[in-house]
Design a protein around this motif. Structure first.
Motif, PDB file in Angstrom:
ATOM      1  N   GLY A   1       0.652  -1.039   0.197  1.00 60.76           N
ATOM      2  CA  GLY A   1       0.165  -0.276   0.061  1.00 60.76           C
ATOM      3  C   GLY A   1       0.608   1.473   0.188  1.00 60.76           C
ATOM      4  N   ALA A   2       0.036   2.636  -0.097  1.00 60.88           N
ATOM      5  CA  ALA A   2       0.536   4.037  -0.578  1.00 60.88           C
ATOM      6  C   ALA A   2       1.744   3.073   1.216  1.00 60.88           C
ATOM      7  CB  ALA A   2      -0.218   4.505  -0.712  1.00 60.88           C
ATOM      8  N   ARG A   3       2.835   4.791   1.519  1.00 59.02           N
ATOM      9  CA  ARG A   3       3.442   4.709   3.178  1.00 59.02           C
ATOM     10  C   ARG A   3       3.947   5.338   2.219  1.00 59.02           C
ATOM     11  NH1 ARG A   3       5.264   0.996   0.347  1.00 59.02           N
ATOM     12  NH2 ARG A   3       7.258   0.357   0.407  1.00 59.02           N
ATOM     13  N   SER A   4       4.796   6.853   3.597  1.00 65.04           N
ATOM     14  CA  SER A   4       5.221   7.599   4.213  1.00 65.04           C
ATOM     15  C   SER A   4       6.198   7.459   4.361  1.00 65.04           C
ATOM     16  CB  SER A   4       4.648   8.577   5.009  1.00 65.04           C
ATOM     17  OG  SER A   4       4.691   9.985   5.225  1.00 65.04           O
ATOM     18  N   LEU A   5       7.898   7.844   3.810  1.00 61.69           N
ATOM     19  CA  LEU A   5       8.649   7.092   4.781  1.00 61.69           C
ATOM     20  C   LEU A   5       9.269   8.502   4.279  1.00 61.69           C
ATOM     21  CD1 LEU A   5       9.343   4.021   2.439  1.00 61.69           C
ATOM     22  CD2 LEU A   5       8.925   3.581   4.224  1.00 61.69           C
ATOM     23  N   TYR A   6      10.688   8.161   5.402  1.00 54.61           N
ATOM     24  CA  TYR A   6      11.293   8.942   4.909  1.00 54.61           C
ATOM     25  C   TYR A   6      13.184   8.322   4.443  1.00 54.61           C
ATOM     26  CZ  TYR A   6       9.162   9.802   9.740  1.00 54.61           C
ATOM     27  OH  TYR A   6       8.559   9.989  10.566  1.00 54.61           O
ATOM     28  N   LYS A   7      14.154   9.043   4.236  1.00 54.32           N
ATOM     29  CA  LYS A   7      14.986   9.784   2.897  1.00 54.32           C
ATOM     30  C   LYS A   7      16.027   9.667   3.819  1.00 54.32           C
ATOM     31  CE  LYS A   7      16.114   8.111  -0.838  1.00 54.32           C
ATOM     32  NZ  LYS A   7      15.624   7.658  -2.746  1.00 54.32           N
ATOM     33  N   CYS A   8      17.369   9.452   3.589  1.00 60.08           N
ATOM     34  CA  CYS A   8      18.331  10.109   4.504  1.00 60.08           C
ATOM     35  C   CYS A   8      18.995  11.038   3.135  1.00 60.08           C
ATOM     36  CB  CYS A   8      19.735   9.073   5.101  1.00 60.08           C
ATOM     37  SG  CYS A   8      20.971   9.476   5.759  1.00 60.08           S
ATOM     38  N   LYS A   9      19.621  11.706   2.773  1.00 60.54           N
ATOM     39  CA  LYS A   9      20.629  12.126   2.054  1.00 60.54           C
ATOM     40  C   LYS A   9      22.040  11.975   1.471  1.00 60.54           C
ATOM     41  CE  LYS A   9      18.791  16.800   0.268  1.00 60.54           C
ATOM     42  NZ  LYS A   9      18.611  18.474   0.605  1.00 60.54           N
ATOM     43  N   SER A  10      22.067  11.378   3.016  1.00 63.25           N
ATOM     44  CA  SER A  10      23.687  11.021   3.027  1.00 63.25           C
ATOM     45  C   SER A  10      24.270   9.102   2.630  1.00 63.25           C
ATOM     46  CB  SER A  10      24.171  10.997   4.883  1.00 63.25           C
ATOM     47  OG  SER A  10      24.389  12.324   4.936  1.00 63.25           O
ATOM     48  N   CYS A  11      22.910   8.637   3.298  1.00 66.07           N
ATOM     49  CA  CYS A  11      22.800   7.138   3.378  1.00 66.07           C
ATOM     50  C   CYS A  11      22.226   6.984   1.805  1.00 66.07           C
ATOM     51  CB  CYS A  11      23.460   6.794   4.188  1.00 66.07           C
ATOM     52  SG  CYS A  11      22.199   5.595   4.571  1.00 66.07           S
ATOM     53  N   ARG A  12      21.397   7.375   1.121  1.00 66.61           N
ATOM     54  CA  ARG A  12      20.010   7.563   0.293  1.00 66.61           C
ATOM     55  C   ARG A  12      18.988   6.185   1.123  1.00 66.61           C
ATOM     56  NH1 ARG A  12      19.607  11.113  -2.019  1.00 66.61           N
ATOM     57  NH2 ARG A  12      18.392  10.293  -4.168  1.00 66.61           N
ATOM     58  N   ARG A  13      19.221   5.574   1.506  1.00 63.82           N
ATOM     59  CA  ARG A  13      18.784   4.790   2.170  1.00 63.82           C
ATOM     60  C   ARG A  13      17.019   5.261   3.056  1.00 63.82           C
ATOM     61  NH1 ARG A  13      22.657   1.165   5.782  1.00 63.82           N
ATOM     62  NH2 ARG A  13      23.199   3.081   5.998  1.00 63.82           N
TER      63      ARG A  13
END
Ligand SMILES: [Zn+2]
Length: 324
Positions: free
Chosen positions: A71-83
């Motif tokens: 399903g659709a979801r809200s995530l976080y993304k790290c600018k340094s490690c791209r994960r």
């Protein structure tokens, strides 16, 4: 992590059933990262994290895997490690199919009810399978465990009690299928509860030494012989229950009222608790008892602050709902 008290008014949605998934996520985010969201991965810990909205996606079946839809979801993304990571990553909620808002509401219920809430009640109220409700309650109990307890000091009362199991008659073997629980309570302070294999000195004394600040405490127990000799390392007052109830401040009334709460809860809500699960239930009662002087909201915020870490054991759920 901070135990940020939940703001006034925001608890209404917890009790009236209107809490949304987005509000539940925001609540957890505030508790986990009171300042700003940081990268969850230990080898990175980057501070530059942004939110990404991921659309629902269907993965077709392959030779080795069944097809599935995420399903659709809200995530976080790290600018340094791209994960990428979710707000529940690294918590007791990770990988659960139960909505976070259900978890949050159940946690609030477990914090605010005096005796506890059974998996059977949760199953009925939230339309879950019994197994899901049971697992959810146990994961919450895991979060309730005090992972780094403070030493007990001042006047500490210790005692053992027998709980659980079916009682068949009162004659010989009455205690056979009961479990021994050992408890220590600081007067006007915290309790520590342990499920023990027996009530001998070699079992109980190391627990006393590990839990009590022996330089700043004195111990009160009944005349049970396991405590003989403890006075060498800890001032010890003994109450002889055969002939007296209390002698000045020498009594065990505090631990006895703790046992009364524990037993009322275990009998009233959980009926028969299998001995293997008893330490989990004991954590729940200990959690509430040790926060008995604070408001429901504060107790709940403190629990929400302890959800990091995953349950690293597996317990099979009981088949029949007779064991809550
Ligand atoms: Zn990172």
């Amino acid at each position: 992590m901070h135990n940020e008290p939940t703001r006034k008014g925001s608890l209404v949605s917890l009790t009236d059933g209107t809490l949304t998934e987005a509000e539940a996520r925001a609540m957890l985010e505030r508790i986990r990262w009171p300042e700003r969201v940081r990268c969850i991965f230990e080898d990175c810990g980057g501070a530059d994290v942004y939110r990404v909205e991921v659309a629902a996606k269907t993965y077709p079946a392959t030779a080795t895997r069944k097809g599935r839809t995420v399903g659709a979801r809200s995530l976080y993304k790290c600018k340094s490690c791209r994960r990428q990571f979710s707000v529940t990553k690294g918590t007791i909620f990770e990988d659960s199919k139960i909505p976070l808002r259900t978890w949050i509401v159940v946690m609030y219920r477990m914090c605010s009810s005096k005796k506890g809430v059974s998996a059977l009640q949760i199953q009925r109220e939230f339309g879950l399978s019994y197994e899901s409700a049971w697992f959810m309650c146990h994961r919450i109990r895991y979060a309730m465990q005090d992972k780094s307890p403070k030493l007990l000091s001042g006047t500490v009362e210790a005692d053992e009690t027998y709980v659980g199991g079916k009682v068949r008659g009162r004659g010989h073997g009455y205690r056979k299928n009961k479990t021994i629980v050992f408890g220590m309570v600081e007067r006007d302070g915290n309790a520590r509860t342990h499920v023990v294999p027996d009530n001998s000195g070699p079992t109980l004394k190391p627990l006393l030494h590990a839990a009590i600040d022996t330089k700043n405490a004195r111990l009160m127990t009944d005349e049970w012989r396991a405590y003989n000799g403890i006075e060498k390392s800890l001032p010890h007052g003994v109450i002889r229950h055969k002939s007296e109830y209390a002698r000045g401040d020498i009594h065990t009334n505090t631990i006895e009222s703790y046992w009364a709460i524990l037993k009322r809860g275990l009998i009233g809500v959980y009926h028969n608790v299998d001995a293997g699960y008893l330490p989990m239930y004991a954590s729940e009662f200990e959690f509430r008892y040790n926060r008995r002087k604070v408001k429901d909201a504060e107790r709940f915020a403190s629990l929400l602050g302890q959800v990091e870490g995953r349950l690293d054991w597996y317990l099979p759920a009981p088949e029949s709902p007779s064991t809550s």
